[in-house]
Enzyme design. Structure first.
Site, PDB file in Angstrom:
ATOM      1  N   HIS A 109       0.061   5.052  12.970  1.00 16.73           N
ATOM      2  CA  HIS A 109      -0.912   4.823  11.519  1.00 16.73           C
ATOM      3  C   HIS A 109      -2.168   5.530  11.776  1.00 16.73           C
ATOM      4  CE1 HIS A 109      -2.488   2.580   8.256  1.00 16.73           C
ATOM      5  NE2 HIS A 109      -1.358   2.612   7.609  1.00 16.73           N
ATOM      6  N   ASP A 147       0.038  -3.159   8.438  1.00 14.39           N
ATOM      7  CA  ASP A 147      -1.193  -2.922   8.951  1.00 14.39           C
ATOM      8  C   ASP A 147      -1.916  -4.275   9.034  1.00 14.39           C
ATOM      9  OD1 ASP A 147      -0.211  -0.628   7.880  1.00 14.39           O
ATOM     10  OD2 ASP A 147      -2.089  -0.123   6.810  1.00 14.39           O
ATOM     11  N   HIS A 188       0.921  -1.148   0.048  1.00 15.14           N
ATOM     12  CA  HIS A 188      -0.029   0.018  -0.017  1.00 15.14           C
ATOM     13  C   HIS A 188       0.935   1.458   0.010  1.00 15.14           C
ATOM     14  CE1 HIS A 188      -3.666  -2.058   1.472  1.00 15.14           C
ATOM     15  NE2 HIS A 188      -3.760  -2.326   0.167  1.00 15.14           N
ATOM     16  N   ASP A 219       1.032   4.210   1.181  1.00 19.41           N
ATOM     17  CA  ASP A 219       1.611   4.823   2.280  1.00 19.41           C
ATOM     18  C   ASP A 219       2.668   4.191   3.184  1.00 19.41           C
ATOM     19  OD1 ASP A 219      -0.319   2.945   2.826  1.00 19.41           O
ATOM     20  OD2 ASP A 219      -0.702   4.075   4.881  1.00 19.41           O
TER      21      ASP A 219
END
Lengths: 303, 303
Positions: free
Chosen positions: B270, B212, B64, B66
């Site tokens: 995050h 994540d 991802h 980010d």
């Protein structure tokens, strides 16, 4: 009509001394356009209060990272912020592949259409035309295909003086003709000159963006009489050999181009990491072209 | 032995409120490692005085944006700064293709070797071992393949007390045995206990990085007795449904994991763009696990 440019990044190659890689925001009559998008451009937008959703057109000059590494993040953020309207992207054709592969592996299906217009680096072309302006590419001479962009306002219609028009009871159907300079003849046969019933339209202005390029003369003619020219000035003139070797321009050369091409205002940028203090670049350019300004981040210039 | 983590980015998805996307710097006995590399990481390195050339190992958890959009720019800057020594990159296999295509179209031939180690998201594995520590992956549960990382110091040898060793004239060849806890017998047959001639080694510490992931229990066991745990806490617990839907964790859940797994210190990060003020996330976690801290940018935590 508003026509201004805001600088989001002025560094070449790498970010340094709190200078970010290249990106600029053009505001032409409240239409917001982005030119180039180096890494960290979306952070700069946050810093200077420029909203993602205002941007519908992005122009990428070439595929060196300091001019496009921020684009994938910006598009992702537009997506995550719920954008649905199209984004028009003008860039070298290979950029599409670079974007697609990253969306693929991140499992991202962008929720808005990206209308990709592949630029070509062989000949100048008009790539966008709106009611207010058009955009033309300039073929620059860099190590990889690279285009500059000229943004030219269109010649507008004359502006009607309402009081005079009302007084003479000129029918509204005639107004478009009046705006084009056609005289009005009333029912008694009297001629009312268009120039007495209207004022001159705004003089159309133009902005040219040239980054990155060798100052080799091949593209100068496109810049003739441009109002504001942004031209890269990576080095000072004592580094001319290095500039040639890397297909870049010196601040003195940028100033010479501005003088020769009858430019009104010159912005210089894309500064090498060797210059912490940019004043010497500015002073060098001003010896030849006094109306030179540093494209400092966060500053807005009228075109 | 130094073992600390510096936070370069704490935002999820998009940069917001001057919070950058994820990146962290680990310093283990002056070996500098990077974990994840969101857009603008190199600008953050400049801000916090972390030199490009100090980093030899970069770990990317997943694809991802980010967590990796800043990597291509960082590698380009390392290249432009004249790096020649290898860079070891631990990341999902597809990242190689993403990097290669961008180097290809920018005409860049990177001047240093990139030793690419493709991580796998099926089972935990040791991906790096040095004299001082090893690194193991943790299989997380996110929308796309995602690994966490545990950095574990090795058990070190006992430390010799020089004065005592010199006094007894213990031969230098025996010192490696003494450091391993073997007693010394002198020429008169006297036994000198190793524990009297040495001090205990530093207790090995460990740092786990989890971002994540859905807090679904499948990976908790890897975290047992870890000293410092960084765990994503994208949402507060009133948004648990949204957390589940997007495969993320709430601050309460992160705190519960820390308590259950006997962690000493919890860092949460995050953070969703919906939280301007992060205090509520911190307070929520501290109701369950008091030793919780916000992974604020620029802050350094001892592991």
């Amino acid at each position: 009509m508003k026509f201004e440019v805001t600088i989001l990044g002025s560094s070449s190659a790498t970010p340094i001394f709190h200078r970010n890689p290249t990106s600029q925001i053009l505001n032409i009559n409240e239409k917001i356009l982005m030119i180039d998008c180096g890494e960290g451009t979306q952070q700069q937008m946050l810093r200077y209060g420029i909203k993602y959703h205002k941007i519908d057109h992005i122009f990428i000059s070439h595929l060196h990272g300091d001019h496009f590494f921020g684009l994938i993040g910006l598009i992702s953020s537009m997506h995550l912020n719920g954008r649905t309207k199209p984004l028009y992207l003008f860039a070298p054709p290979e950029l599409q592949e670079i974007l697609d592969i990253q969306f693929k592996y991140s499992g991202t299906i962008i929720k808005f259409p990206i209308e990709f217009h592949a630029t070509q680096a062989q000949k100048s072309e008009v790539i966008l035309e709106t009611n207010d302006f058009f955009v033309e590419t300039i073929i620059l001479n860099h190590r990889i295909p690279c285009t500059g962009f000229i943004f030219k306002q269109k010649i507008k219609l004359r502006k009607v003086i309402k009081e005079k028009v009302n007084q003479l009871e000129i029918p509204s159907q005639f107004l478009p003709l009046l705006k084009r300079g056609i005289d009005f003849i009333d029912k008694d046969g009297n001629i009312h000159k268009a120039e007495d019933l209207t004022t001159d339209p705004d003089v159309p202005r133009s902005y040219a963006y040239c980054s990155d390029t060798l100052a080799d003369g091949s593209y100068f003619r496109y810049l003739q009489d441009v109002d504001t020219l942004y031209h890269e000035s990576t080095f000072m003139h004592d580094m001319q050999d290095r500039a040639k070797e890397t297909f870049h321009t010196t601040s003195l050369e940028a100033a010479q181009i501005a003088r020769e091409m009858n430019i009104s205002k010159l912005l210089i940028g894309h500064f090498s990491a060797r210059y912490r203090d940019l004043t010497p670049l500015l002073l060098e350019a001003r010896t030849v072209f006094p109306e030179t300004y540093l494209a400092n981040e966060g500053e807005t210039f009228m075109v």
